[in-house]
Design a protein around this motif. Structure first.
Motif, mmCIF file in Angstrom:
data_model
loop_
_atom_site.group_PDB
_atom_site.id
_atom_site.type_symbol
_atom_site.label_atom_id
_atom_site.label_comp_id
_atom_site.label_asym_id
_atom_site.label_seq_id
_atom_site.Cartn_x
_atom_site.Cartn_y
_atom_site.Cartn_z
ATOM 1 N N ASP A 140 0.605 -1.230 -0.035
ATOM 2 C CA ASP A 140 0.254 0.238 -0.043
ATOM 3 C C ASP A 140 0.842 1.573 0.084
ATOM 4 O O ASP A 140 1.420 1.684 0.704
ATOM 5 C CB ASP A 140 -0.677 -0.381 1.208
ATOM 6 C CG ASP A 140 -1.463 1.400 1.633
ATOM 7 O OD1 ASP A 140 -1.827 1.744 1.010
ATOM 8 O OD2 ASP A 140 -2.084 1.683 2.827
ATOM 9 N N THR A 141 0.855 1.865 -1.105
ATOM 10 C CA THR A 141 1.889 3.284 -1.335
ATOM 11 C C THR A 141 0.929 4.173 -1.204
ATOM 12 O O THR A 141 1.739 5.519 -1.472
ATOM 13 C CB THR A 141 2.596 3.284 -2.043
ATOM 14 O OG1 THR A 141 1.619 3.020 -3.431
ATOM 15 C CG2 THR A 141 3.757 2.006 -2.728
ATOM 16 N N SER A 142 -0.143 4.142 -1.159
ATOM 17 C CA SER A 142 -0.569 6.055 -0.576
ATOM 18 C C SER A 142 -0.343 6.607 0.333
ATOM 19 O O SER A 142 -0.640 7.849 -0.001
ATOM 20 C CB SER A 142 -2.917 5.176 -0.115
ATOM 21 O OG SER A 142 -2.519 4.451 1.103
ATOM 22 N N GLY A 143 0.173 6.050 1.239
ATOM 23 C CA GLY A 143 0.996 7.076 2.284
ATOM 24 C C GLY A 143 2.092 7.439 1.501
ATOM 25 O O GLY A 143 2.328 8.567 2.706
ATOM 26 N N VAL A 144 2.408 7.296 0.652
ATOM 27 C CA VAL A 144 4.211 7.612 0.050
ATOM 28 C C VAL A 144 3.703 8.934 -0.968
ATOM 29 O O VAL A 144 3.367 8.344 -2.049
ATOM 30 C CB VAL A 144 4.666 6.845 -0.293
ATOM 31 C CG1 VAL A 144 6.110 6.733 -0.797
ATOM 32 C CG2 VAL A 144 4.865 5.795 0.770
ATOM 33 N N ARG A 145 4.582 10.053 0.040
ATOM 34 C CA ARG A 145 3.934 11.368 -0.806
ATOM 35 C C ARG A 145 5.305 11.702 -1.323
ATOM 36 O O ARG A 145 6.021 12.017 -0.793
ATOM 37 C CB ARG A 145 3.013 12.119 -0.327
ATOM 38 C CG ARG A 145 1.777 12.194 0.229
ATOM 39 C CD ARG A 145 1.671 12.401 0.534
ATOM 40 N NE ARG A 145 1.728 13.232 2.036
ATOM 41 C CZ ARG A 145 2.023 12.423 2.867
ATOM 42 N NH1 ARG A 145 1.680 11.510 3.249
ATOM 43 N NH2 ARG A 145 2.394 12.501 4.180
ATOM 44 N N ARG A 146 5.403 11.695 -2.958
ATOM 45 C CA ARG A 146 6.779 12.551 -3.980
ATOM 46 C C ARG A 146 6.851 13.943 -3.312
ATOM 47 O O ARG A 146 5.633 14.009 -3.784
ATOM 48 C CB ARG A 146 7.040 12.435 -4.770
ATOM 49 C CG ARG A 146 8.725 12.644 -5.392
ATOM 50 C CD ARG A 146 8.559 11.769 -6.939
ATOM 51 N NE ARG A 146 9.782 12.179 -7.206
ATOM 52 C CZ ARG A 146 10.603 11.335 -8.363
ATOM 53 N NH1 ARG A 146 9.525 10.884 -9.219
ATOM 54 N NH2 ARG A 146 11.306 11.809 -8.477
ATOM 55 N N THR A 147 7.887 14.233 -3.595
ATOM 56 C CA THR A 147 7.808 15.953 -2.452
ATOM 57 C C THR A 147 8.633 16.599 -4.368
ATOM 58 O O THR A 147 9.786 15.223 -4.297
ATOM 59 C CB THR A 147 8.513 16.253 -0.948
ATOM 60 O OG1 THR A 147 10.235 16.160 -1.479
ATOM 61 C CG2 THR A 147 7.794 15.502 -0.013
ATOM 62 N N PRO A 148 8.711 17.617 -3.790
ATOM 63 C CA PRO A 148 9.524 18.871 -5.201
ATOM 64 C C PRO A 148 11.203 19.326 -4.121
ATOM 65 O O PRO A 148 11.404 19.219 -5.367
ATOM 66 C CB PRO A 148 8.964 20.208 -5.651
ATOM 67 C CG PRO A 148 8.172 19.607 -3.606
ATOM 68 C CD PRO A 148 7.474 19.034 -3.339
ATOM 69 N N TRP A 149 11.751 18.460 -3.208
ATOM 70 C CA TRP A 149 12.663 19.245 -2.500
ATOM 71 C C TRP A 149 13.369 17.321 -3.386
ATOM 72 O O TRP A 149 12.912 16.305 -3.230
ATOM 73 C CB TRP A 149 12.747 18.678 -1.462
ATOM 74 C CG TRP A 149 12.030 19.442 -0.736
ATOM 75 C CD1 TRP A 149 11.105 21.173 -1.165
ATOM 76 C CD2 TRP A 149 10.675 19.765 0.024
ATOM 77 N NE1 TRP A 149 9.921 21.883 -0.326
ATOM 78 C CE2 TRP A 149 9.521 20.605 0.057
ATOM 79 C CE3 TRP A 149 10.475 18.251 1.407
ATOM 80 C CZ2 TRP A 149 8.640 20.405 2.013
ATOM 81 C CZ3 TRP A 149 9.343 18.474 1.880
ATOM 82 C CH2 TRP A 149 8.409 19.555 2.050
ATOM 83 N N SER A 150 14.845 18.384 -3.824
ATOM 84 C CA SER A 150 16.136 17.283 -3.593
ATOM 85 C C SER A 150 17.008 17.127 -2.706
ATOM 86 O O SER A 150 17.131 18.538 -1.648
ATOM 87 C CB SER A 150 16.850 17.806 -5.216
ATOM 88 O OG SER A 150 17.893 17.716 -5.313
#
Length: 153
Positions: A140-150
């Protein structure tokens, strides 16, 4: 391969500092994730870094050194932390050394590890569990949110 997480203080700065200290050769995008287990706490920033090959005990020593530099306090199991660095895998090595189990015994269950790992190494495999791509498909990857940060900034 090392997994990084932070949910106290300047989370992004903690991850960036760890990336520099660990001599990363490749770094995943940064993800924001809900905590798994432990007490009620703020969301984490997570990333995965590939580092030069080294014996597991050397990687563990480097991980602990980075945590100390971030003033990590080990007070509550799975509690909030300035920095958490886990040794996840060392190539195809499998070790039951009680001080450092390789691969990490729960890595295959953690979307916050597998999703960024897949980003940084699409061909990765976790010894004893198969291709990371297949692990991600089963999680379940629903709680894994990619951010714009590097982490390179």
């Amino acid at each position: 391969m090392l997994a990084l997480g932070s949910n106290l203080g300047d989370r992004l700065a903690q991850l960036r500092a760890a990336t520099r200290l660990l001599g990363s050769v490749a770094v995943s995008p940064v993800y924001e994730t809900a905590p798994v287990g432990g007490p009620d706490q703020d969301d984490y920033l997570n990333a995965v870094v590939l580092v030069p090959a080294a014996p597991p005990r050397d990687l563990l020593a480097a991980a602990r050194s980075a945590e100390r530099a971030a003033h990590r306090a080990r007070t509550v199991r799975w509690g909030p932390r300035t920095l958490d660095v886990d040794v996840i895998a060392c190539g195809d090595l499998v070790s039951d050394d009680p001080d450092i189990l390789i691969p990490h015994p729960r890595a295959h269950l953690r979307a916050f590890v597998c999703v960024p790992w897949l980003d940084v190494d699409p061909d990765a495999a976790l010894p004893g569990h198969g291709r990371v791509e297949e692990l991600v498909a089963a999680l379940d990857t629903s709680g894994v949110r990619r951010t714009p940060w590097s982490l390179s900034g």
